[in-house]
Design an enzyme around this catalytic site. Structure first.
Site, PDB file in Angstrom:
ATOM      1  N   TYR A 105       0.854  -1.187   0.000  1.00 39.43           N
ATOM      2  CA  TYR A 105       0.000   0.000   0.000  1.00 39.43           C
ATOM      3  C   TYR A 105       0.888   1.235   0.000  1.00 39.43           C
ATOM      4  O   TYR A 105       1.895   1.293   0.704  1.00 39.43           O
ATOM      5  CB  TYR A 105      -0.897   0.030   1.250  1.00 39.43           C
ATOM      6  N   GLU A 190      -3.522   7.535  -3.942  1.00 39.06           N
ATOM      7  CA  GLU A 190      -3.389   6.225  -3.315  1.00 39.06           C
ATOM      8  C   GLU A 190      -3.152   5.142  -4.353  1.00 39.06           C
ATOM      9  O   GLU A 190      -3.848   5.093  -5.360  1.00 39.06           O
ATOM     10  CB  GLU A 190      -4.677   5.927  -2.529  1.00 39.06           C
TER      11      GLU A 190
END
Lengths: 377, 288, 288, 377
Positions: A105, A190
Site C-alpha cells: 500500500y 493512493e
C-alpha cells in the site's frame, strides 16, 4: 461548500503514467466492443474492472477475469448498465491480468492536525488500509515547504524492510506520487495494491481525490460529481446542499447552525429533508433559487433559520418574497430571522403576511408541529 | 485581558476597497476596533470611511504599525495576501475566505510557523474581545464583555451561543473562530491554552462539530485544565459519509462521530449541551 | 581550542563505500579523526576499514551520535545527501563535490539556515584542526598544531601555504576551506569571526583570489579585529573576463580585480604576500 | 571547471515566449533568404539583429533596420559572415520594429553573498545596467525557498513608481521571469530593454545564462560554448582550461595553485601560455591527454606543478610517461611533485630520466630560465 473531486481509477492511472509510475497495460472502454478491442490488443488474460467511485467493488462482483478478448467481451456485456455499490456501470477498465507476488500500500493524504502531507505505506496492501494493523503501517510526514526527497524514500524502504529492485521501485514511485499529489492539489493519492510482479513494481489500482477549491488550476481534469442532480443544481449556486431522508426542508446560514438546526428538529421529533447552508453572504438571487428548489421537493414544511452576520436578514426576506411571488410557496413556511438588518427583514415579511420568529427554539418546534399536521392530512 | 486581540490591537484591512471590505470596515469601526489602514493593490491614496488605503501592506505597516490584519480577498488570492501580511511583520492574520485551496492552506500555515505568526482561519468569522476589539464579520450587537471564552469552528452557531450567553448575563472575554476548513491556524488546544492562561477568562465554551478528532484531542488537554469547559457539538443527526458544509464535517472511516466526541468530552468532565440554548445554564452550573 | 571541529568531533562519512569515500576514510582514520560511521544507500551492514556503514544517515546518527558529516557523493546527489545530514541533526556538513548546481547550492544554504547547520563547501577540500581532527581531502603530513588560522578558497594553494608555515615552525589551529563555488556556506568573515574568538589562534592567513568582493568585505571586518591577518591572493596575472577554474574567479564588470583587493586589505593593515612562500615571514613579522 | 552556458537572444526569447512573456513578432534566420521570408511574414518595418553572445552589438553596427523584406535581405547579406565583437555572424533575428515609448530593465541573478536570487529592475533601461546610477535601480532579494509572489511584484512596481497597464505588465513579466530563472537553473535572466509600446509591455532584447553544472537537467537546451576548439577539447576531459598569451605551458592541480603558478612565473619574468587545472582527482588518462595537448601547442617550456592531495603524484608521473612514450615531449619539461604518493611519483620519473623538483619556487625559476633559453635559439 467543500467538495472533493474523486477521479475514476482509469483517470488516476492516466495521471500515474504521466508521472512515470508503472501501470498495467490496458485501457478504458465505454462499451463491450471497445472491451473486445482493448483485450485483443493486450493479447493475454485480462481483468475487466468496473469503474465506480467506491471501494469494495471486488467483493461486490465488479471485477471479472477472462482469458481472451471474446471472454472479456462476454463479461463486459454482463456488467454494463448494472448497479454496483449505488453506481450504474458505464465504463470498464480492461487490463493485463497481473501475476501478483506481493501487494503493498502506498498513499499520500493531508494530516489536518500536523498541517502537513502524510505518506502512508504498508507491505500489507490489497485491503482497505483502515483494516491493516498499525504496526504494519509506516507513516511519514512530509514538509510542505521542502517536499519529499530521495533520502526520505530511503528511510521509508528501510522502515518497510525492503531491499533490492523492490525497494528501488517503491522509493521511485513514492517520489513520483508526491510530485503528483502536490502538482494536482490532491487530498488523496493512493496506490492499493502496489503490486510486485516479477521484476516490476506496478500500480495495480489507484485512487485520486482532488481539492475542488483548486480545480480552477486544473482545467484539464474532469469535474466528476457524486452529488444528485438537485444537489449539483444548488451547489452550482455556491451553496452547500446535501439530501437527507426526512420531510422538513431546512435552510440556515452557516454549516454549524444548519447541522444544529437538523439536530434540534430531531430533538423535537422532526426529521430534516436536507442540509442547505445559505451562509457566506449569498445574495438574494441564489438564495431565492435555493428556496425555490426546496419548495419543489414538496416537503411537509420549510424551516428557514437565519442568524444574520455576513448574511443580511433583508436579503433573506427578499429571497423568500421572490419565490412566493414567482412560483408560490404551497407548503407551510417557518422563518426565524435575527441579526444583521433584522428589523428590515422582519418588516418585509410582515408586509407580506409572514410572521418571523426570533427564537430558534420556537421556530423549530413550530416546524415540527406543522410537518406532523401535514402528515395527518 | 483577553486572548490574541485587545483594545491595543491595531488592525489593517486587506481588500478594504471591495464590497465586503468596505461593509465590514464600517462594522468594525462602529464596534470600536482600531482600524489603522487598508491595503488594496492599485487603490493606494484612497480612503474608506476615513481610513487611508495603501497599495501594499508593507507601506501601510510602515506608516501605521498594524499588528493584526483581516483579509477580504477572494480565495485564490488569499495565500498571496496572507504571505504579504506575514512578510510585512503582521503577527495575527485573519483569513475570512472560504474555498481557499487546501495546499495553499498548508503553505500559509508553514509560512506562519516560520514567521511566528498566528493565522486565524481560513473560512472563519474572525475573533472578538467584546468591548475591546472585533476583527471579523460577526454581528456587533450580540456580544457583551464578561468572563466566558468561546472557541468555535462555526460562525453562526457561535453567534447563537454567544447570544444565549449574553442574554443570560454571561459576557465573553474573547470569542475565537477557528474556521471550518480542514487545515486552519488554530486548534481547540491552542485556544484553550490561551484561555487557561488568560486572567479574566473563568470558563470556556467549546463549540465543535462532527468529523476529525480535534474535539477528542481537546478533551485530553481539558483534563489538565483548571478552568471549567462546557460544549455544544453540531451534527448529531448527520448521516455518515456526507460532508456537512465544512470541509472537516464528515464522518468517515469510523472516525469523527458525535458519540465518540461526547464520550471523550464527558470523560474530561465536560458537559455537552443537547440544545444550543442550554449552554448558558451549563456554564452557570460549572461556575458555581 | 580550534574552530568548528576538534578532538571531540564525531564524524560520519556519506558515500563511504565508493572509491573516494574508502580512500579518504582511510586517510582521515590515519590522521586520527573520530570516524564513527558511514552511510551509503543499499550498503547498510558493510564495514569500511572497520567502520560500520548504514543505509541512512538517520540510523547512523541514532546509533553513533555523529555531529559532523563529510560527503563523498557525486554533485547531482549532493543536495539530497546534505539535506539528509541536516535533517538528521548533523551540525557541520562538508560538501567536497565540485559541479554542484548553483540552485542546489542555494537550497542547501537555505535549509542550513533553517536548521542552524554549518555547511562547508561545496567544492571544498574540507577543514582540519591539526592534531585533533581532519574532515577533508588534504594531505595528512603538511599540517602542524600551532597558533595560526588559515581560511582559503582554494585547496592546493592552501596546502602550499600551510606547508610553508609548518616548515617555518608555524603550526595551525584550524585550516578552513570555504570552497571555490559562487555560493558556499562560509564567508571569509564567518571564519574570521570564529578565529577572532578562538583563544588559541594568534594570527590568521587569508588565502583569497580574484573575482567577487568577498576579500574587500573581509577587509572591512578585519579593521575591527584584534588579531593580525596576512594574505595571499591568486590571480594577479589572470586576464579579465576569463573564469579561472573556480566559479567565482573571474574579473568582470569592473569588479574583483587583484588591485582592488590588495588596496582594501592594505587599508585594513593586512600585508599581502607577492609569492606564496613569503607568507611565513609576513606572519612572523606581525606576531612579533 | 564552472562554465556558464549563454543562450543566443533568439533562444532566450523562445524561453520567454514559452513562459508567456511577450516578445516581438519575428524569427531567427540562418541565411539571407530566410531573412526575406521572415520579414515578408511580418509585413512591416523590421529590425535585423546579429546573434552574438556579447553586449554592445548595437553600437558595433550589429543591428540594422529595414522597411521591407527586400531591404532586410540586403542588410542580411551585408551582415552574414562578417566579424562582430569577435564572433562571426551566422544567424540573424528578424523582428518587427517596435515603436518604443519607454525602455525598462528587468533582470534576475544570484547574489553570492546573500545566497539568494536577486531581482534588479530600473525604469532606465536600454543601456548596460552597470552604467545606470544606483538611485535609479530597484533591487529585491528573493527567498529561494518561497519564491517570488504577486505581492513582491506590487512592492516592485510601487518602488519603480509605475501604475496602470504598465505596472501590471511589468509585475506579470517579473513573476514569469522568476519562474523561468528557477526552472532553468539560470545564472542570469535579463530583459533589456523591456519596452513599453502602446498598451504592450514587450521583451525587446533578452539574455539567458544557464548553470552548466545543471545542464543535465535541461537536455533540450543547446550546449553553446564560448571556448576555443582546444579549450573545448580539454574541458571535455573534465579539466579547467583557459588559453593565455604567453609561452610557458602550465599544468597544476587546483584553481588557486594554477593561478598562483601563473603569477609566480610572471614575478620571475615568464609568461604563461595557458591555465590548466588538472585537480579534482583526475585519473591518468585525461591528464595524459591534457599534457599531450599542451605539448602540441609547441610552448617554449612546460611547467607541471603538483601539490598532491586528492591528486596522486604517481598518477601525474604516469601521465607524463604516457605522453613521452606515445608522442614524445620535444620541449623542455619542468616537474614539481610533492604530496600524496610523492615518493612513488618521483621514482617513476627518475627511472625515466626526469628529475622532479620539490620546491615550487625552484621549479618556476627553472621553467622561466628554460623558456628564455628557448627564445634565444
Amino acid at each position: 461548500m467543500k467538495i472533493s473531486v474523486k477521479l475514476y481509477e482509469h483517470m488516476a492511472k492516466e495521471l500515474f503514467a504521466k508521472y512515470g509510475i508503472p501501470i498495467p497495460k490496458g485501457n478504458v472502454a465505454m462499451n463491450a466492443d471497445e472491451v473486445y478491442k482493448v483485450a485483443a490488443e493486450i493479447g493475454a488474460p485480462v481483468a475487466v474492472k468496473s469503474q465506480v467511485l467506491m471501494g469494495g467493488r471486488g467483493k461486490a462482483g465488479g471485477i471479472k477475469f477472462a482469458d481472451d478478448a471474446e471472454g472479456a467481451k462476454k463479461e463486459a456485456e454482463a456488467l454494463f448498465g448494472t448497479e454496483l455499490l449505488g453506481y450504474t456501470i458505464d465504463r470498464l477498465l480492461v487490463e493485463e491480468k497481473l501475476n501478483i507476488e506481493k501487494e503493498f500500500y502506498l498513499g499520500i493524504t493531508v494530516d489536518n492536525q500536523a498541517k502537513k502531507p502524510l505518506l502512508i505505506a504498508s507491505t500489507e496492501g490489497g485491503v482497505n488500509i483502515e483494516e491493516v494493523p498499525e504496526k504494519h503501517i509506516v507513516k511519514m510526514h512530509i514538509d510542505p515547504v521542502w517536499g519529499l526527497y530521495p533520502y526520505h524514500t530511503r528511510q521509508l524502504i528501510a522502515r518497510l524492510g525492503l531491499s533490492g529492485a523492490e525497494a528501488k521501485g517503491v522509493a521511485d514511485i513514492a517520489l513520483k506520487l508526491y510530485k503528483l499529489f502536490k502538482d494536482y492539489d490532491s487530498e488523496l493519492m493512493e496506490i492499493n495494491p502496489l503490486v510486485i510482479s516479477g521484476d516490476r513494481v506496478i500500480a495495480a489500482d489507484g485512487r485520486a481525490t482532488i481539492d475542488d477549491d483548486a480545480m480552477y488550476r486544473h482545467a484539464e481534469l474532469p469535474k466528476i460529481s457524486e452529488s444528485t442532480e438537485l444537489e449539483q443544481r444548488i451547489q452550482a449556486l455556491g451553496l452547500a446542499y446535501v439530501e437527507l431522508d426526512g420531510d422538513i426542508a431546512v435552510m440556515a446560514n452557516g454549516a454549524g447552525i444548519t447541522m444544529a438546526t437538523i439536530d434540534v428538529l430531531a430533538q423535537y421529533g422532526g426529521k430534516a429533508m436536507n442540509f442547505l447552508d445559505a451562509g457566506g453572504g449569498a445574495s438574494v438571487e441564489p438564495m431565492a433559487q435555493a428556496i425555490g428548489a426546496l419548495v419543489s421537493t414538496n416537503p411537509k414544511a420549510i424551516l428557514v433559520n437565519i442568524f444574520g452576520g455576513i448574511t443580511r436578514c433583508d436579503d433573506v426576506a427578499n429571497a423568500i418574497m421572490t419565490v412566493k411571488n414567482q412560483q408560490g410557496i404551497p407548503v407551510p413556511l417557518v422563518v426565524r430571522l435575527v441579526g444583521t438588518n433584522e428589523a428590515e427583514g422582519v418588516e418585509i415579511l410582515k408586509q407580506n403576511g409572514i410572521d418571523a420568529f426570533s427564537s430558534m427554539e420556537e421556530a423549530a418546534k413550530k416546524a415540527v408541529e406543522l410537518a406532523s399536521a401535514g402528515e395527518g392530512q | 485581558m483577553a486572548v490574541i486581540i485587545d483594545e491595543k490591537t491595531k488592525v489593517l484591512v486587506q481588500g478594504m476597497t471591495g464590497n465586503q471590505g468596505q461593509f465590514h470596515t464600517r462594522q468594525m469601526l462602529d464596534y470600536g476596533s482600531r482600524i489603522v489602514a487598508g491595503a488594496s493593490p492599485g487603490r493606494g491614496g484612497q480612503t474608506v470611511h476615513g481610513v487611508p488605503v495603501y497599495d501594499t501592506v508593507q507601506e501601510a505597516k510602515e506608516k501605521h504599525g498594524a499588528n493584526a490584519s483581516i483579509l477580504f480577498v477572494p480565495a485564490p488570492f488569499a495565500k498571496d495576501a496572507a504571505f504579504e501580511a506575514m512578510d510585512a511583520g503582521i503577527q495575527t492574520v485573519v483569513v475570512i475566505a472560504e474555498h481557499v485551496p487546501l495546499h495553499d492552506a498548508l503553505d500559509i500555515q508553514a509560512f506562519a510557523k516560520e514567521r511566528g505568526a498566528t493565522v486565524v482561519g481560513p473560512n472563519t468569522f474572525g475573533l472578538i474581545s467584546p468591548g475591546k476589539c472585533k476583527i471579523g464579520i460577526m454581528p456587533n450587537q450580540i456580544y457583551k464583555p464578561g468572563p466566558i471564552g468561546i472557541v468555535a469552528r462555526s460562525g453562526t452557531l457561535s453567534y447563537q451561543i454567544a447570544d444565549n450567553l449574553s442574554q443570560n448575563g454571561l459576557g465573553q472575554t474573547t470569542v475565537v473562530g477557528m474556521g471550518g476548513d480542514r487545515v486552519v491556524g488554530l486548534s481547540f488546544i491552542d485556544v484553550l491554552q490561551m484561555m487557561e492562561q488568560d486572567e479574566e477568562t473563568e470558563a470556556v465554551v467549546l463549540v465543535g462539530e462532527i468529523g476529525g478528532t480535534a474535539e477528542e484531542e481537546a478533551a485530553e488537554y481539558i483534563k489538565g485544565m483548571t478552568k471549567p469547559v462546557v460544549a455544544y457539538l453540531a451534527g448529531r443527526h448527520a448521516p455518515k459519509g456526507k460532508r456537512m458544509g465544512h470541509a472537516g464535517a464528515i464522518i468517515e472511516r469510523g472516525r469523527g462521530s458525535y458519540e465518540s466526541k461526547v464520550k471523550a468530552l464527558n470523560a474530561a468532565n465536560v458537559a455537552v449541551a443537547e440544545l444550543p440554548w442550554e449552554i448558558a445554564d451549563l456554564v452557570k452550573n460549572v461556575m458555581k
